[in-house]
Design an enzyme around this catalytic site. Sequence first.
Site, short mmCIF file in Angstrom:
data_model
loop_
_atom_site.label_atom_id
_atom_site.label_comp_id
_atom_site.label_asym_id
_atom_site.label_seq_id
_atom_site.Cartn_x
_atom_site.Cartn_y
_atom_site.Cartn_z
N ASP A 83 0.85 -1.20 0.00
CA ASP A 83 0.00 0.00 0.00
C ASP A 83 0.88 1.26 0.00
OD1 ASP A 83 -2.43 1.38 0.30
OD2 ASP A 83 -2.37 1.26 2.50
N HIS A 84 0.46 2.28 -0.75
CA HIS A 84 1.17 3.58 -0.78
C HIS A 84 2.67 3.44 -1.02
CE1 HIS A 84 -2.20 6.14 0.23
NE2 HIS A 84 -2.55 5.30 1.18
N HIS A 186 -7.42 9.91 5.66
CA HIS A 186 -6.72 8.88 6.42
C HIS A 186 -6.71 9.27 7.89
CE1 HIS A 186 -4.54 7.97 2.50
NE2 HIS A 186 -4.89 6.77 2.90
N GLY A 187 -6.77 8.28 8.75
CA GLY A 187 -6.62 8.53 10.19
C GLY A 187 -7.96 8.77 10.88
N GLY A 215 -8.80 5.87 3.47
CA GLY A 215 -9.38 6.49 4.67
C GLY A 215 -10.72 5.85 4.96
N GLY A 216 -10.80 4.53 4.79
CA GLY A 216 -12.09 3.85 4.82
C GLY A 216 -12.64 3.55 6.20
N THR A 239 -7.30 2.58 10.68
CA THR A 239 -7.25 3.31 11.96
C THR A 239 -8.26 2.82 13.00
OG1 THR A 239 -6.40 5.25 10.85
CG2 THR A 239 -7.40 5.62 13.00
#
Length: 283
Positions: A83-84, A186-187, A215-216, A239
Site C-alpha cells: 500500500d502507498h 486517512h486517520g 481512509g475507509g 485506523t
Amino acid sequence: MLVTLKEIYEYAEKNNVAIGAFNVVNFENIQAILECAEELNVPTIIAFAQTHEENNVMDLDTIGEVMVLMAKNAKVPVCVHLDHGVNLDYIEKSLKMGFTSMMFDGSALPYEENVRQTIEAVKLARKYNVTIEAEIGKMAGITLNNDGVTENRASDRSMYSDPAEAKDFVEKTGVDCLACSFGTVHGEYTAEPNIDFELVKELAEATGVPIVMHGGSGVSHEDYKKVIANGVRKINYFTYMDLAGGKGVSNQTFKTFHEAAFAGKEAMRKDIESAMRCFLNKD
Ligand code: 13P
C-alpha cells in the site's frame, strides 16, 4: 490461498460489493483479519504500507514473508498488497517476497510526473504479473502511525479527484484500479467525512476501472453502502480497527503479554467483522 486483486475484483464486481483491504503492522492484525474472512467465507486483502516502515511501526523485512505465508495457508482467497508505495525499489522488494498486488502512490507529484512514474510502475507490475493501483487527487492526513490524525481537510474540495483527469490518467497509464479522493481522510476523523457520492459514480463511469476508497475506517455503514452502489470495490481500512484493539486492552489489566495481545486481537476481530459484513452485504 494467495490471489491477485484481479480475482478479488471479479468477485466484488459479480456480487456488487467491496472488499476490505486491511493494513497490518503486527501478527494480531493478520490473525484477526484472516479469522473473520474464514468465518464469513469471503476473500480479503491484507496490506502493508510503506508509511508503516517510515513511521517505525513495522518493517517489510519482518512482516512481508509472514503475510505471504499466512495468505497461502488461509482457507479463503487472500491478496497481499503493498500500500502507498512511493519508490519502485521498495515496491519490488515486496514483489520478490511474493506480494500479489501493489499501489504506486504518485499523488503528491505534479500530474504529468505522476503519469510518467506510474507508467514505470505499471511496467514493474506486469513484470511480476501482479495488479496495480495508483492514485490521483489528494487525500488528507496520511497518519497510519500511532500519532492519530494531524489534519482534517475532508471538506477541502480542491483536493478531490477530477473525473476527466482520472479518465486521462487511466488511459495513459493502464492501471488496474484507481484510488480517488472524494471526501474521506486517512486517520481518525475529527469532523464527519464529507463524501461526494455523485463524484464517486462519475469517477467509476469515466475510468471504467474499480474505484478504491482510502481512509475507509470511521465511515458510517450507510455511507459504505452508498459508495459501493456507486462503484467503490476496495475499501482501505486501518485506523478504527487499530483504535478498537487499543480500547480492547486499555480497560483491562493483564498478568501476561500474550493475554493482552489476545484481548487486542479479539477486539479488532469484532470491528473487522462488522466492516466486512457491511462491505459484503452480509449484515
Ligand atoms: P484509515 O486508516 O483512515 O482507515 O485508512 C487506511 C488507508 O487508506 C490505507 O491506505
